[in-house]
Scaffold this active site. Structure first.
Site, PDB file in Angstrom:
ATOM      1  N   TYR A  96       0.751  -1.389   0.031  1.00  0.00           N
ATOM      2  CA  TYR A  96       0.006   0.042  -0.011  1.00  0.00           C
ATOM      3  C   TYR A  96       0.698   1.382   0.001  1.00  0.00           C
ATOM      4  CZ  TYR A  96      -4.414  -2.693   1.411  1.00  0.00           C
ATOM      5  OH  TYR A  96      -5.472  -3.163   1.528  1.00  0.00           O
ATOM      6  N   ASN A 140      -7.634   1.467   3.646  1.00  0.00           N
ATOM      7  CA  ASN A 140      -7.885   0.964   5.131  1.00  0.00           C
ATOM      8  C   ASN A 140      -6.527   0.408   5.692  1.00  0.00           C
ATOM      9  OD1 ASN A 140     -10.528   0.064   6.196  1.00  0.00           O
ATOM     10  ND2 ASN A 140      -9.488  -2.022   6.550  1.00  0.00           N
ATOM     11  N   ALA A 141      -6.070  -0.945   5.782  1.00  0.00           N
ATOM     12  CA  ALA A 141      -4.791  -1.037   6.188  1.00  0.00           C
ATOM     13  C   ALA A 141      -4.286  -0.813   7.921  1.00  0.00           C
ATOM     14  CB  ALA A 141      -3.684  -0.450   5.198  1.00  0.00           C
ATOM     15  N   GLU A 142      -5.384  -0.777   8.534  1.00  0.00           N
ATOM     16  CA  GLU A 142      -5.060  -0.461   9.823  1.00  0.00           C
ATOM     17  C   GLU A 142      -4.204   0.877  10.059  1.00  0.00           C
ATOM     18  OE1 GLU A 142      -6.983  -3.677   8.989  1.00  0.00           O
ATOM     19  OE2 GLU A 142      -4.891  -4.315   9.024  1.00  0.00           O
ATOM     20  N   ASN A 199      -9.871   0.171  -2.790  1.00  0.00           N
ATOM     21  CA  ASN A 199      -9.430  -1.187  -1.956  1.00  0.00           C
ATOM     22  C   ASN A 199     -10.678  -1.432  -1.047  1.00  0.00           C
ATOM     23  OD1 ASN A 199      -7.357  -2.773  -0.512  1.00  0.00           O
ATOM     24  ND2 ASN A 199      -8.307  -1.907   1.253  1.00  0.00           N
ATOM     25  N   GLU A 200     -10.984  -2.680  -1.412  1.00  0.00           N
ATOM     26  CA  GLU A 200     -12.391  -3.393  -0.518  1.00  0.00           C
ATOM     27  C   GLU A 200     -13.583  -2.606  -0.823  1.00  0.00           C
ATOM     28  OE1 GLU A 200     -10.006  -5.938   2.646  1.00  0.00           O
ATOM     29  OE2 GLU A 200     -10.528  -3.991   3.248  1.00  0.00           O
ATOM     30  N   GLU A 298      -6.049 -10.530  -1.074  1.00  0.00           N
ATOM     31  CA  GLU A 298      -5.774 -10.513   0.273  1.00  0.00           C
ATOM     32  C   GLU A 298      -6.076 -11.821   1.021  1.00  0.00           C
ATOM     33  OE1 GLU A 298      -6.624  -7.238   2.798  1.00  0.00           O
ATOM     34  OE2 GLU A 298      -6.265  -5.665   1.330  1.00  0.00           O
ATOM     35  N   TYR A 364       1.336  -8.603  13.375  1.00  0.00           N
ATOM     36  CA  TYR A 364       0.075  -9.239  12.677  1.00  0.00           C
ATOM     37  C   TYR A 364       0.483 -11.041  12.845  1.00  0.00           C
ATOM     38  CZ  TYR A 364      -3.465  -8.730   9.592  1.00  0.00           C
ATOM     39  OH  TYR A 364      -4.921  -8.748   9.041  1.00  0.00           O
TER      40      TYR A 364
END
Length: 1662
Positions: A96, A140-142, A199-200, A298, A364
């Site tokens: 990302y 997103n990607a936290e 994304n998503e 993903e 993670y």
């Protein structure tokens, strides 16, 4: 007649086959290219079909891992991560890009230093890792805001929709990041092969009326395409919804979706959800996008963990190696071809970049831990699975069998489930337990379909075993370098081939029973270990064994070595690919992968280089390790490791072993409890004398935040004032009444946030934070009495934990405000309290450009920069550090410096650790223990690398990478301690911890940039002054300047048309100066035209630019650009044939022209009296430096055309020097001089026109420009270059099409060129003879006409005699020349006879009998007949046979006939048997010059070593680049000696017999019949008989020749002979006797019969 017809037909067939072979060799990659939208093909390097991707024409199983460079801010370590991912067997990384880190300030995109991607792309290329770029704009990607910058909170649009305000906000970021990615595409030599828009894009609220919005998604796609991205675009829906697919209006190229099957409940790590295993993935993909590869963009590679969670160690149990075995293999069983595992390396949420749902660590539970370690078992398990798939090319075309093989299939046991995917030959089965989460063991037998029919396994008897939470691959008819693995229940790690030797590595779980069978495997010998049973059943060698920690090695007669391992042992084996060719470089070339090295080594192997007889390895060790190369070129003798030569030994089985020693280093790190610390009060704001005059006044009466309604008189939301990260500090000023008793406060900060409150310097209370609480309301007792009329201040400190993600469209969760939401002070109206606030210094105009926009917060020490190295701490109080703590609530800031001197050449992870202590004071007061409420921030050399919340957790260990630490130098460590306990608190167990020292072969780590402290000044917030994203006050836009430079505030109504018009003018001016190629969006253009049509509002500002540019400067620029705009618009409109260029130029420049004209209008019509307030209650200011009432006309004189680099317009008759300079510098990719000579006003700027050159279609020529057009020449050099390029591309295409046709005959033409020259010489001599004959004839006629008479002035008889003598001499010369000409013509005719007869004979026999030759070759192959291909593909390699047949046979007969005639001339016309033998021998030696290379290529194709002639030839020719020309030449003529040894005896036998039979046939005829010679039919019969005899006698030599040529590495004849005798016995030397005799018998008839036919037809005598 029949024979003639047959020969003709065979010749035509050979020609047709030759053409077909040429096409097959060259290939047609376009058949794999799927068209892009609108039908254009943007590139042909990365293509796809329904099965898989292609890269450079080779199928690729894309096995990818997620890695975000921004989560590891040490660019020199990115290569370390890439190498560890490549060592897994992965070939791709997905990444990302975080918008919030690149555009922290609206309109100011930056990607420098640690945020630059140059080193990231370079590291990927060096490691050989492809990249999937995912720029968003939403990711997103936290991460904080899901990647959205905080200033989007002020954007009124609904995010991720077609709202023009949102789209306009994304344009700058997407244009810039898109260009960065575009430069790194594989089409430009970079690693990027895929890109993902958005994304998503899956979840939405019902209130969103347009979802999915094809228009919105297409807009994002266009942003990427307009930036130059041409690689395929792939999507990733959160689940298989089918909202945006290749068949929808916004049609991405490849469809994909995500999968997180077990969720993120790390609190229950041993519980997998009941319906988590998705067997419908492939079916869903087939329904939604069956023309693209099945893609999981993903798939769960780990788990995030929230504040208050259980920690990543628990997550590692949830999604560990067992999860990989069950869930990954379930995906493989469904034939996934693009798989990206999220995450593969997680990294760290340093510098506040994480979202509030997670803490600092982003480990993670990935395969590579946060400290960059690879010790986790899931790393090794992933390596086993990835390497198996990369070693299985059949998998890339396999087809999922749609769940037809379910419970009980093949086993009859309903407790087991099978899922299968089949290719044309190979079948892949995945077996698991029906209850996939079961931990029980199940025994079973299985019946599998194979090429030998259904086979029940194990054939040895007994039971196979499947352990709990496990699944396995079983395969049937699996190709191992030409050897058919009939079946295997043991899982395959990899296989490789080196020459004739193949190495197969299989493994199983502990103590499992397994069995495998090899078709035509031959005799099995156990050369290492024991306990392996073997037998031969139905032609297959069957091995049975139970796995054991002790390795077993079995050698089969088909040149296959089988290494049998248990799974734990297999973890220590690595496949290390070496560079293949100039096209693929370090990237894995699938067709080259079978020759990669297989190495046994502990911990980690990074790279390998084969040089000569040495293998140079780099890797890491955590203990002394044995190194063994079990698979590699057979000439390897020496190993080096990390640059050091190892004592190496070549084993009898062919492996090379050595030992790499680990030397334990001495590691010394400081003790935090004993080093010297300094401390300062970090909350001076509660002191009465604190001056907050430079703070931001919270005086905006409304907010543009669409998810939040004000409950206070002015907005107290931090992002309304540009503070989007880190801690926030508020000060509320009021005049006390003496009746204040309580304070109600509502705040928001995200999960685990907290706030603390002081009234003046008295502590009121805190909300200490909880993991699930994002905002808090509470009424606090003040417990103090204020004096009436006294000034009082409420201080509130809020811990900002980041912005929420905006996963759900319509919710706009990232806009959830941070700060104070509401308040109520008893005894006061809200208007009584005036608030000020601060956050990170400068807010969006952040101070530390190196560490980025999110690294700092609003605590005092951070605003002063005291967290940076070199901070002025000498005057601070000395301290023992955070361990001494505070005795009451408050915030302290500790700082220390120390040196590290860690040994070079080691990777030593360092972490800062906290102890999880409890509060004794709380226990004493309440009787129960709980963690003390305090929180800390850690700053290492200025980088915030930890946010510790002691009372929430779970993180208490904070890894900090080398490069943030200076391992050999000085380090700065700062800690903020915020205590929320009335009794105070101290930090327990605060220490620096060193992990296991790993001896590493990685290059030196270069520290991240660490700029030191410098005195800071207040940085004003610099907002876009015309946008609704700027602060608002009382309904009007408020623009802030430092008070010392701005005497008063100026206001403008943001709702007026003028505001929008000025905003567009300002933005366009900045855009055209900074980014000339940026295209205005459609929405921006439409909105601009709407507002520009409105009446002009004459209200204006003194300062139009946030960079303090006054109106005169803006006016000057508008004058210049207004003169330029009409010219450029006219230029664009003249190019009507090019609609794209016209639209871009016209739209952009029309908006610019109108915008700047607006400013001019405002300036020119502004009231002259600045004190006239009639237009508005606000003063209209005057220009600085001008008297009141001054005419604006004088301002126009400030501009001069010389200030801009306009090129001189060219002469209509000739090209002037200025144009020539521009063209030459453009060609050299340089810029022209900054200041060009004075030019005519309005001449087009070259730098505005140049960027549009890439928009034209090179496939079509440009239309001619009008000769009279004075503005055509500035584009002329671009057009001519493009036209030249188009023509050159056309020539290249024509050349490529002609290449195949020329290539097949090139060798023949070169070999017969000398013979053609002989024939041409003969023709020339004959012509000379004819000329001489004419001259002599003329002279003789003249002499005869003179008779005996005399001529005047001379004696007749004397002259006549002289003329007669001369005529006789000339006649003699003519006779001599004629004789020579006749002889030359005869020689040329015989050359033609032998050339043409031999060529036709060779081509005819080789093409007609090629299948028999193939069968013979496969019978003689060491791999066995069926393993080498059996009866399939019997025409493999025919291309090389055709290329070599004609020249080889022609060369043989020319040499044979020439030698035979030479012998006859010397022996009175007699040749004899010896002469025939000599002629045949020399003919064969000459023919082998052509025959040996074509035989090497042909037989490799026939035996399946290569997939065709061109691949075999390319593999040999590539050796010149990797091993030198001499090695390539030796490889091309591999088997020369044995071929000559075979062919010479063959011809010595065959040709004397053939010649003798012909003589015998002629001798039996009558004398009158003997003159006609031998017929073609007779010659065919005698050739058949003589060939059969010779073939039978020379079969052993042919077998040896075949074995030698099929070996990929050079071996001696003696070695092969001994090995064959030892392993296979004497019968092996007569392998293929029958087919060889039959083939040569038939071949002899065709060969010598057709030769005789041509010879007789052309008049030759053979």
């Amino acid at each position: 007649m029949l024979f003639r017809t047959l020969v003709t037909a065979l010749a035509l067939s050979a020609s047709a086959v030759q053409e077909t072979t040429a096409l097959a060799i060259s290939g047609d990659l376009t058949r794999h290219i799927r068209p892009y939208k609108r039908g254009e093909v943007l590139q042909d390097i990365v293509t796809w079909d329904a099965h898989s991707l292609f890269v450079h024409g080779e199928r690729v199983m894309l096995f990818s891992g997620e890695f975000h460079p921004y989560r590891l801010p040490v660019p020199s370590l990115w290569l370390d991560v890439f190498q560890k991912i490549k060592a897994l067997g992965y070939n791709c990384v997905s990444f990302y890009t975080d918008w919030a880190l690149h555009e922290g300030q609206p309109g100011n995109f930056t990607a420098e230093g640690i945020f630059s991607y140059d080193q990231f792309f370079a590291a990927a290329s060096e490691a050989g890792i492809y990249l999937l770029a995912r720029p968003g704009p939403y990711i997103n990607a936290e991460v904080s805001g899901g990647g959205f910058p905080g200033w989007l909170q002020r954007n009124k649009a609904v995010l991720r929709t077609t709202d023009p305000e949102y789209l306009a906000a994304t344009d700058n970021y997407m244009a810039n990041i898109g260009k960065i990615i575009a430069k790194a595409q594989i089409t430009n030599g970079g690693p990027v092969i895929l890109a993902q828009p958005e994304n998503e894009y899956t979840s939405y609220l019902k209130s969103v009326t347009e979802f999915p919005s094809q228009t919105y998604f297409a807009y994002v796609e266009k942003q990427l395409r307009d930036a130059g991205i041409v690689v395929p675009l792939i999507t990733n829906e959160a689940f298989a919804a089918g909202y945006v697919t290749p068949t929808t209006a916004a049609s991405p190229d490849i469809y994909g979706f995500d999968g997180y099957p077990v969720g993120f409940d790390c609190g229950n790590p041993y519980t997998w959800p009941a319906n988590g295993l998705h067997r419908e993935y492939a079916d869903s993909h087939a329904q939604l996008s069956n023309a693209t590869p099945f893609s999981l963009v993903e798939f769960q590679g780990g788990s995030f963990d929230p504040w208050g969670g259980w920690g990543f160690q628990n997550c590692l149990e949830l999604v560990g190696y067992e999860f990989e075995r069950v869930f990954y293999k379930n995906n493989f069983a469904q034939a996934v071809k693009i798989l990206n595992l999220y995450m593969t390396f997680g990294g760290t949420n340093w510098g506040n970049l994480g979202h509030p749902g997670g803490y600092t660590s982003y480990d993670y539970a990935a395969v590579i831990d946060e400290s960059l370690g690879v010790e986790r078992e899931k790393y090794s398990e992933a390596k086993l699975e990835a390497n198996f798939l990369q070693a299985s090319p059949a998998y890339t075309t396999s087809v999922y069998q749609k769940n037809t093989h379910t419970n009980g299939s093949y086993t009859g046991n309903p407790a087991l489930t099978f899922t299968a995917t089949f290719s044309d030959i190979t079948k892949f089965f995945v077996i698991r337990q029906a209850n996939y989460s079961s931990v029980a063991n199940v025994n079973y037998q299985i019946t599998l379909p194979t090429s030998k029919g259904n086979i029940t396994i194990p054939q040895w008897g007994g039971q196979l075993t499947l352990h709990g939470r496990d699944s396995k691959f079983h395969v049937t008819d699996y190709d191992v370098g030409g050897v058919n693995l009939l079946y295997s229940t043991a899982e395959i790690f990899t296989w490789k081939q080196y020459g004739s030797k193949r190495v197969l590595v299989v493994y199983g779980g502990p103590n499992e029973q397994h069995e495998l069978a090899v078709s035509n495997g031959g005799r099995a010998r156990v050369v290492e270990g024991s306990g392996v049973k073997s037998t031969i059943k139905n032609g297959a060698t069957v091995l049975g064994f139970q796995t054991s920690p002790k390795r077993r090695v079995v050698q089969l007669g088909c040149d296959l070595d089988v290494y049998i391992l248990d799974r734990n042992s297999a973890y220590n084996y690595w496949v290390i690919d070496t560079p293949s060719d100039a096209v693929f470089g370090n990237f894995t070339k699938p067709s080259h992968l079978p020759s990669a090295l297989i190495v046994k080594a502990d911990y980690l192997l990074r790279t390998a280089i084969v040089s000569g007889n040495s293998v140079h390895l780099t890797g890491d060790l955590n203990a002394t390790s044995s190194i063994e190369v079990i698979g590699g070129p057979q000439h390897i003798r020496q190993l080096t490791y990390n640059g050091r030569a190892l004592k190496s030994r070549k084993m009898s089985c062919g492996s090379v072993t050595a030992t790499a020693n680990y030397k334990k280093p001495k590691v010394s790190i400081p003790d935090f409890s004993t080093i010297k610390w300094k401390v300062i009060n970090n909350l001076p704001e509660i002191q009465s004398n604190y001056d907050d005059s430079k703070w931001t006044a919270a005086d905006l009466t409304y907010t543009n935040n669409t998810v939040f309604n004000l409950t206070t008189p002015t907005s107290l939301s931090a992002s309304d004032y540009g503070y989007n990260t880190g801690s926030l500090v508020y000060r509320g000023h009021f005049t006390a009444t003496g009746t204040e008793k309580t304070l109600y406060l509502s705040t928001s900060g995200g999960s685990a946030y907290s706030h603390s409150i002081w009234l003046n310097d008295q502590y009121i209370g805190s909300f200490t934070g909880e993991d699930v609480v994002t905002k808090w309301n509470q009424t606090y007792n003040l417990n103090t009495t204020l004096s009436k009329g006294s000034a009082a201040i409420i201080t509130v400190v809020i811990d900002h934990m980041g912005l929420d993600e905006s996963y759900t469209i319509g919710a706009d969760a990232m806009k959830n405000p941070r700060g104070i939401l509401g308040f109520s002070l008893s005894g006061h109206a809200q208007n009584d309290v005036t608030w000020k606030l601060t956050g990170n210094l400068g807010g969006e105009n952040y101070a530390d450009k190196t560490r980025g926009p999110l690294n700092e917060g609003g605590l005092y020490a951070e605003r002063q920069g005291y967290h940076l190295p070199g901070a002025p701490t000498s005057s601070w109080k000395s301290s023992t550090g955070p361990q001494e703590g505070l005795t009451g609530p408050g915030i302290a800031f500790y700082s220390t410096t120390f040196d590290l001197n860690l040994p070079v050449g080691y990777d030593i992870p360092l972490s800062i650790s906290f102890a999880n202590s409890t509060s004794d004071a709380y226990k004493a007061a309440n009787g129960t223990a709980r963690p003390a409420a305090y929180r800390c921030q850690l700053f290492v050399n200025g980088y915030q690398f930890g946010k510790y919340v002691h009372n929430v957790g779970p993180q208490d260990v904070f890894p900090v990478p080398q490069g943030i630490w200076n391992y050999q130098g000085s380090n700065s460590l700062a800690v903020s301690l915020w205590v929320q306990e009335t009794a105070g608190a101290k930090v327990d167990g605060f220490s620096l911890v060193a992990g296991t020292a790993v001896q590493s072969g990685f290059e030196k780590v270069v520290p991240a940039p660490q700029p030191a402290w410098a005195k800071r000044v207040v940085r004003p917030q610099l907002h876009d002054p015309w946008s609704q994203q700027a602060p608002l006050c009382r309904g009007r836009l408020l623009y802030h300047y430092p008070r010392e430079t701005m005497p008063c505030l100026h206001y403008i109504d943001t709702r007026s048309p003028l505001a929008t018009r000025l905003r567009l003018s300002y933005l366009n001016l900045k855009a055209i100066e900074a980014t000339p190629t940026m295209e205005l969006s459609h929405y921006e253009t439409q909105r601009a035209r709407t507002h520009l049509a409105a009446p002009v509002d004459l209200r204006a500002l003194e300062y139009v630019s946030p960079y303090n540019e006054n109106l005169s400067e803006v006016h000057a620029k508008s004058c210049a650009l207004a003169r330029l705009a009409p010219v450029l618009i006219a230029q664009a409109k003249r190019m009507e044939e090019h609609e794209i260029a016209q639209r871009q130029l016209t739209r952009k420049l029309e908006v610019l022209q109108d915008g700047f004209a607006t400013i001019q209008t405002i300036l020119d019509t502004r009231p002259s009296n600045p004190d006239d307030d009639s237009a508005d209650e606000t003063r209209i200011p005057f220009l600085p430096g001008h008297s009141r009432g001054a005419s604006v006309a004088t301002i126009g004189t400030a501009i001069s055309p010389e200030d801009y680099d306009f090129p001189q317009p060219p002469s209509r008759n000739s090209e002037d020097s200025a144009t020539t300079t521009t063209r030459s510098m453009h060609t050299a990719n340089m810029s022209p001089p900054r200041r060009a000579p004075p030019v005519l006003p309005g001449a087009p700027r070259r730098d505005l026109l140049e960027p549009f050159s890439s928009d034209f279609d090179l496939a079509e020529p440009f239309p001619p420009l009008a000769a009279a057009d004075p503005y055509a020449s500035p584009l002329h050099h671009l057009l001519s270059m493009h036209e030249s390029l188009r023509e050159e591309m056309s020539r290249m295409a024509t050349t490529l099409q002609e290449l195949d046709g020329r290539h097949s005959m090139q060798m023949l033409n070169e070999n017969i060129r000398s013979r053609d020259e002989v024939a041409h010489l003969g023709a020339q001599v004959a012509a000379i003879g004819r000329q001489v004959h004419w001259l002599t004839s003329t002279q003789l006629q003249r002499t005869q006409a003179c008779g005996s008479g005399t001529q005047e002035g001379g004696a007749g008889p004397s002259n006549q005699y002289e003329d007669a003598s001369a005529g006789a001499g000339i006649e003699a010369a003519v006779n001599a020349v004629s004789t020579a000409a006749t002889a030359l013509r005869g020689a040329a005719r015989m050359v033609n006879v032998n050339r043409e007869g031999g060529a036709l004979a060779g081509t005819t026999v080789d093409t007609s009998l090629f299948p028999l030759d193939t069968l013979k070759t496969r019978l003689q192959s060491a791999s066995g007949f069926f393993a080498s291909g059996g009866f399939k593909g019997v025409y493999s390699g025919i291309g090389s046979a055709i290329v070599g047949s004609a020249p080889g046979a022609a060369l043989f007969f020319v040499t044979y006939d020439s030698v035979k005639r030479s012998v006859a001339e010397r022996n009175g016309g007699h040749v004899g048997a010896g002469g025939h033998m000599l002629a045949a021998s020399l003919g064969e030696v000459a023919a082998c010059a052509v025959r040996v290379p074509t035989e090497v290529v042909k037989q490799r194709a026939q035996a399946g070593v290569a997939r065709g002639s061109m691949e075999a030839l390319s593999g040999i020719l590539s050796l010149s680049r990797t091993h030198g020309f001499a090695t390539m030449w030796r490889e091309l003529y591999r088997g020369w000696s044995i071929t000559v040894m075979r062919e010479v005896p063959f011809t010595v036998i065959q040709f004397p017999l053939w010649e003798g039979m012909k003589r015998w046939s002629v001798s039996r005829r009558s004398i009158t019949d003997r003159a006609r010679g031998v017929s073609a039919g007779e010659s065919a019969v005698y050739g058949s008989l003589s060939g059969a005899v010779a073939a039978g006698l020379t079969t052993p030599l042919d077998v040896l020749k075949t074995r030698l040529m099929l070996a990929k590495e050079k071996e001696s004849v003696v070695h092969i002979t001994k090995r064959m005798w030892r392993d296979e016995g004497s019968r092996a030397f007569f392998s293929g006797l029958g087919p060889r005799t039959m083939w040569i018998s038939i071949g002899g008839a065709v060969f010598l019969g057709s030769y005789q036919y041509v010879s007789n037809a052309l008049g030759g005598i053979a």
